[in-house]
Design an enzyme around this catalytic site. Structure first.
Site, mmCIF file in Angstrom:
data_model
loop_
_atom_site.group_PDB
_atom_site.id
_atom_site.type_symbol
_atom_site.label_atom_id
_atom_site.label_comp_id
_atom_site.label_asym_id
_atom_site.label_seq_id
_atom_site.Cartn_x
_atom_site.Cartn_y
_atom_site.Cartn_z
ATOM 1 N N ASP A 67 13.572 10.535 3.149
ATOM 2 C CA ASP A 67 12.728 11.731 3.273
ATOM 3 C C ASP A 67 11.246 11.399 3.182
ATOM 4 O O ASP A 67 10.867 10.277 2.845
ATOM 5 C CB ASP A 67 13.122 12.768 2.203
ATOM 6 C CG ASP A 67 13.268 12.151 0.815
ATOM 7 O OD1 ASP A 67 12.749 11.033 0.588
ATOM 8 O OD2 ASP A 67 13.899 12.781 -0.053
ATOM 9 N N ASN A 137 18.061 19.325 -10.202
ATOM 10 C CA ASN A 137 18.814 20.445 -9.615
ATOM 11 C C ASN A 137 19.972 19.959 -8.745
ATOM 12 O O ASN A 137 20.564 20.741 -8.009
ATOM 13 C CB ASN A 137 17.872 21.344 -8.806
ATOM 14 C CG ASN A 137 17.225 20.607 -7.637
ATOM 15 O OD1 ASN A 137 17.545 19.448 -7.388
ATOM 16 N ND2 ASN A 137 16.328 21.274 -6.939
ATOM 17 N N HIS A 139 19.797 17.805 -6.268
ATOM 18 C CA HIS A 139 19.501 17.458 -4.867
ATOM 19 C C HIS A 139 19.660 15.958 -4.626
ATOM 20 O O HIS A 139 19.490 15.130 -5.527
ATOM 21 C CB HIS A 139 18.125 17.988 -4.419
ATOM 22 C CG HIS A 139 16.934 17.251 -4.927
ATOM 23 N ND1 HIS A 139 15.656 17.762 -4.859
ATOM 24 C CD2 HIS A 139 16.801 16.043 -5.520
ATOM 25 C CE1 HIS A 139 14.801 16.899 -5.369
ATOM 26 N NE2 HIS A 139 15.464 15.844 -5.779
ATOM 27 N N GLU A 144 17.883 20.562 -1.089
ATOM 28 C CA GLU A 144 17.802 21.448 -2.247
ATOM 29 C C GLU A 144 19.064 22.303 -2.351
ATOM 30 O O GLU A 144 19.814 22.429 -1.371
ATOM 31 C CB GLU A 144 16.567 22.345 -2.109
ATOM 32 C CG GLU A 144 15.254 21.587 -1.948
ATOM 33 C CD GLU A 144 14.796 20.865 -3.212
ATOM 34 O OE1 GLU A 144 15.649 20.449 -4.029
ATOM 35 O OE2 GLU A 144 13.574 20.701 -3.384
HETATM 36 P P1 PGA Z 1 13.426 10.587 -9.655
HETATM 37 O O1 PGA Z 1 13.757 11.604 -8.484
HETATM 38 O O2 PGA Z 1 14.089 9.292 -9.276
HETATM 39 O O3 PGA Z 1 11.931 10.479 -9.637
HETATM 40 O O4 PGA Z 1 13.976 11.165 -10.903
HETATM 41 C C1 PGA Z 1 15.073 11.673 -8.016
HETATM 42 C C2 PGA Z 1 15.195 12.775 -7.005
HETATM 43 O O5 PGA Z 1 14.536 13.817 -7.164
HETATM 44 O O6 PGA Z 1 15.970 12.604 -6.042
#
Ligand code: PGA
Length: 264
Positions: A67, A137, A139, A144
């Site tokens: 992404d 959450n 994701h 999302e």
């Molecule tokens: P993080 O993010 O590795 O910074 O915790 C993970 C994500 O949101 O996919």
């Protein structure tokens, strides 16, 4: 689904690096799916060390990132282009034409750009090994909650939780991206093998729902239950809310004896 429980973040990173390095050595022309965020940083550091030690070669590998923020130029300090350069690409020997990250600087023809990104993955032969983190959450990528479990690469509006988690990285509210381009859940599920890494208590609820909860678009990572070759590598804190920890350890012992190739 394999659940590998490790003591802490360092062990998670080392185990993930061991698996990625073995995959690259056995298939130097591998197609890797890569993730950004704090979680894979330790993995990238380990892989850089292996490259510097002369035991790993990325020159024939291809990469596709999950992404990128929409409306953020490549050169922006918080773009995922900058992130990948700083933390991985500039330290190892990928050929530059072989690394792909969604282009968040586009301003029109979004659907055709996303179809092009999907087609590029297909042309490269599909993703052999996809690295994932997980959001609080649930994701994966920027899929999302309520994302279609069949979704493909597309524009996605970021959730309030994701915006809150990323706001500190951007100077002020107006600079915080509201959308991203992300591989879809269907795109991710097409990968031949998936490694999801998680560390810390803030991820415990999402990890438990993803592994032990029902498959639901409310928790995008729960879709991974439908994939035949997923390994969760998580530390004690991220595994805190799992109810079947002893069983996962037993499964791992049996896997080591009967199908060790699943762990190599
Ligand atoms: P993080 O993010 O590795 O910074 O915790 C993970 C994500 O949101 O996919």
């Amino acid at each position: 689904m394999l659940v590998v429980l490790k003591k802490d973040y360092e062990e998670v990173s080392r185990e993930a690096a061991r698996i990625v390095a073995a995959a690259v050595r056995s298939n130097p022309a591998i197609v890797l799916g890569l993730a950004t965020g704090n979680t894979p940083l330790g993995l990238y550091t380990e892989l850089i060390d292996l490259y510097r030690a002369g035991t790993l070669d990325f020159s024939r590998a291809t990469t596709f990132n999950l992404d990128e923020y929409l409306g953020v130029p490549h050169s922006h300090p918080q773009s995922y282009h900058t992130f990948m350069d700083q933390h991985f690409f500039s330290h190892v020997n990928f050929s530059r034409q072989s690394t792909h990250i969604p282009d968040g600087s586009i301003t029109r023809d979004y659907d055709s750009y996303c179809a092009f990104y999907e087609a590029s993955i297909k042309t490269a032969g599909g993703i052999d090994l996809q690295i994932l983190g997980i959001g609080r959450n649930g994701h994966i990528g920027f899929n999302e909650p309520t994302s279609s479990l069949a979704s493909r690469t597309r524009l996605k509006a970021l959730s309030r939780e994701t915006i809150e988690d990323s706001r500190h990285l951007f100077g002020n509210e107006s600079e915080m991206p509201k959308c991203a381009i992300t591989m879809g859940i269907g795109t991710i599920l097409d990968s031949r093998r998936i490694l999801l890494l998680a560390s810390g208590r803030s991820k415990a609820a999402a990890v438990a729902k993803a592994i032990e909860g029902p498959i639901t678009s409310s928790v995008s990572a729960s879709a991974l239950q439908m994939h035949p070759d997923v390994t969760f590598i998580i530390d004690e804190e991220a595994g805190y809310s799992l109810t079947q920890r002893d069983y996962y350890r037993h499964v791992l012992e049996m896997t080591k004896i009967f199908t060790p190739e699943r762990l190599s």
